[in-house]
Design a protein around this motif. Structure first.
Motif, PDB file in Angstrom:
ATOM      1  N   LYS A  74       0.822  -1.222   0.000  1.00  0.00           N
ATOM      2  CA  LYS A  74       0.000   0.000   0.000  1.00  0.00           C
ATOM      3  C   LYS A  74       0.845   1.258   0.000  1.00  0.00           C
ATOM      4  N   SER A  75       2.000   1.194   0.673  1.00  0.00           N
ATOM      5  CA  SER A  75       2.870   2.378   0.720  1.00  0.00           C
ATOM      6  C   SER A  75       3.545   2.662  -0.622  1.00  0.00           C
ATOM      7  N   GLN A  76       3.469   1.696  -1.564  1.00  0.00           N
ATOM      8  CA  GLN A  76       4.098   1.858  -2.881  1.00  0.00           C
ATOM      9  C   GLN A  76       3.093   2.254  -3.958  1.00  0.00           C
ATOM     10  N   LEU A  77       1.881   2.626  -3.512  1.00  0.00           N
ATOM     11  CA  LEU A  77       0.843   3.063  -4.431  1.00  0.00           C
ATOM     12  C   LEU A  77       0.364   4.445  -4.047  1.00  0.00           C
ATOM     13  N   ASN A  78       0.186   5.288  -5.063  1.00  0.00           N
ATOM     14  CA  ASN A  78      -0.464   6.587  -4.903  1.00  0.00           C
ATOM     15  C   ASN A  78      -1.761   6.515  -5.682  1.00  0.00           C
ATOM     16  N   GLY A  79      -2.815   6.060  -5.001  1.00  0.00           N
ATOM     17  CA  GLY A  79      -4.033   5.703  -5.721  1.00  0.00           C
ATOM     18  C   GLY A  79      -3.780   4.436  -6.510  1.00  0.00           C
TER      19      GLY A  79
ATOM     20  N   GLU B  36       0.322   2.026 -13.769  1.00  0.00           N
ATOM     21  CA  GLU B  36      -0.791   1.898 -12.837  1.00  0.00           C
ATOM     22  C   GLU B  36      -1.074   0.428 -12.554  1.00  0.00           C
ATOM     23  N   TYR B  37      -1.559   0.170 -11.356  1.00  0.00           N
ATOM     24  CA  TYR B  37      -1.976  -1.167 -10.947  1.00  0.00           C
ATOM     25  C   TYR B  37      -3.493  -1.176 -10.936  1.00  0.00           C
ATOM     26  N   ILE B  38      -4.093  -1.987 -11.811  1.00  0.00           N
ATOM     27  CA  ILE B  38      -5.528  -1.933 -12.066  1.00  0.00           C
ATOM     28  C   ILE B  38      -6.210  -3.188 -11.524  1.00  0.00           C
TER      29      ILE B  38
ATOM     30  N   SER C 156       8.415  -2.046  -7.075  1.00  0.00           N
ATOM     31  CA  SER C 156       7.217  -2.246  -6.251  1.00  0.00           C
ATOM     32  C   SER C 156       6.397  -3.447  -6.681  1.00  0.00           C
ATOM     33  N   ILE C 157       6.352  -3.737  -7.975  1.00  0.00           N
ATOM     34  CA  ILE C 157       5.612  -4.903  -8.443  1.00  0.00           C
ATOM     35  C   ILE C 157       6.551  -6.105  -8.378  1.00  0.00           C
ATOM     36  N   PRO C 158       6.267  -7.081  -7.514  1.00  0.00           N
ATOM     37  CA  PRO C 158       7.187  -8.214  -7.362  1.00  0.00           C
ATOM     38  C   PRO C 158       7.538  -8.852  -8.705  1.00  0.00           C
ATOM     39  N   ARG C 159       8.837  -9.151  -8.864  1.00  0.00           N
ATOM     40  CA  ARG C 159       9.431  -9.813 -10.043  1.00  0.00           C
ATOM     41  C   ARG C 159       9.609  -8.880 -11.238  1.00  0.00           C
ATOM     42  N   TRP C 160       9.061  -7.670 -11.174  1.00  0.00           N
ATOM     43  CA  TRP C 160       9.149  -6.745 -12.293  1.00  0.00           C
ATOM     44  C   TRP C 160       9.898  -5.482 -11.885  1.00  0.00           C
TER      45      TRP C 160
END
Length: 375
Positions: free
Chosen positions: A40-45, A64-66, A53-57
């Motif tokens: 959650k701390s790695q997302l701004n909305g 954006e994470y949808i 922040s995205i594991p393995r990537w």
């Protein structure tokens, strides 16, 4: 039929980098469906803020994470598999480093969908081996399609990079990406009973389990590596669809090819022949039991000969055998299969005849005449 003016380019960058290498097997890449979430701390909305922040990537730019069912204005953003996908905004990149075997061929399969932009482009890159995947037509009602592209590894490490080079006024109008997979390709050889390689289409790109829409194989230059070993797809912008028996009616075996682009795309293979010798090509023409009701015509070409095979599809499965006899005029002969018409299902998506079990043999001239006459 859903249409757009987008063009998607696929390249691959091979190289060595500092991050950990994922050892992969056939199927999804590690976190290839993006179900492992950022903290959650790695997302701004919805915006991903950290490079790792995205594991393995590894990411850069506006990513954006949808979540499935998320809205953008009045538009629903569907996710084809699982609960999550990523969206690449202006000049955004995601990449993963994977371990491969040198001199081995691989196919990448991934799913992508256009959102609010009308002229999206997507680069999937790997250095040394590169190819352009122009995509101008949506082939599913959901807007999601799966695409395949192949390369031969020149190193033991591959950086698989997916990049959106767009520059939209709204950076959140980039393409959605989900379900990134890899498959090792074997190299089928011709046999005494069939001069064509992979004539049954059993060797091909990874097909996602549970996927009902098949995998689109793009046009390619003659020196590119094909996700359908042995075969080339010749077109400016159109594709063929690779379909599987669990989700489609296939005349023979577990895989076949659906010709969904009419005369705008041809499936072909080049084979060694002896000038003046007689040959016979046989093949199945049918439908995928996907509701494609039409009077279908597949035309086969080789040397100076051509033959049309008509198939009346009720959209519930079935097939018939086609045949082309020809005399070779050179040391190399191209055999070509092409749908003569465009067809559309009731939901407006493109469809076409299925071809399968393509065989080529040399025959004596007398035997060829007797067989042609049904003797």
């Amino acid at each position: 039929m859903a249409k757009g003016t987008r063009c998607m380019a696929v390249l691959l960058f091979l190289g060595v980098a500092a991050r950990a290498v994922s050892t992969v097997t056939d199927g999804l890449l590690p976190n290839g469906n993006f179900e492992e979430r950022p903290g959650k701390s790695q997302l701004n909305g919805t915006i991903v803020t950290g490079r790792y922040s995205i594991p393995r990537w590894e990411i850069s730019g506006f990513v954006e994470y949808i979540g499935s069912g998320q809205k953008q204005g009045e538009m629903m953003l569907p996710v084809p598999e699982g609960a999550c996908a990523v969206r690449l905004g202006n000049d955004a990149t995601i990449r993963q480093k994977i371990s491969v075997t040198r001199r081995t061929e691989y196919s990448i399969t991934f799913s992508a969908a256009r959102t609010c932009a009308q002229a999206e482009k997507l680069n999937v890159s790997v250095i040394y081996d590169s190819g352009l995947l122009p995509i101008q037509t949506v082939y599913t009602t959901s807007g999601w399609d799966s695409y395949a592209w192949a390369f031969r590894a020149k190193h033991t490490v591959v950086w698989l990079t997916i990049h959106n080079p767009g520059a939209e006024e709204d950076p959140a109008c980039g393409p959605l990406i989900d379900s990134v997979a890899i498959k090792t390709l074997n190299r089928p050889r011709h046999t005494k009973s069939n001069m064509l390689r992979n004539g049954d289409f059993e060797e091909g790109p990874y097909v996602f389990p549970g996927s009902t829409w098949g995998v689109l194989v793009p046009p390619m230059a003659e020196d590119d590596f094909s996700p359908l070993p042995g075969w080339m797809i010749m077109s400016d912008t159109k594709v063929v669809k690779y379909v599987d028996a669990p989700h489609h009616r296939v005349p023979q075996g577990a895989r076949a090819v659906e010709l969904v682009a009419g005369r705008e795309c041809a499936l072909l293979q080049e084979v060694a022949t002896v000038p003046g010798r007689s040959y016979r090509m046989t093949f199945y023409v049918g439908d995928a039991a996907d509701g494609c009701v039409a009077s279908m015509v597949v035309q086969a070409y080789a040397a100076r000969a051509s033959q049309q095979v008509q198939y009346e599809s009720q959209g519930v499965g079935g097939f018939k055998r086609g045949q082309l006899d020809f005399v070779a005029v050179g040391n190399l002969t191209r055999v070509v299969l092409q749908s003569m018409n465009h067809h559309m299902k009731p939901d407006g998506t493109l469809c076409g005849p299925v071809v399968d079990d393509v065989s080529l043999v040399s025959v004596r001239r007398r035997s060829a005449r007797r067989l042609s006459n049904g003797l």
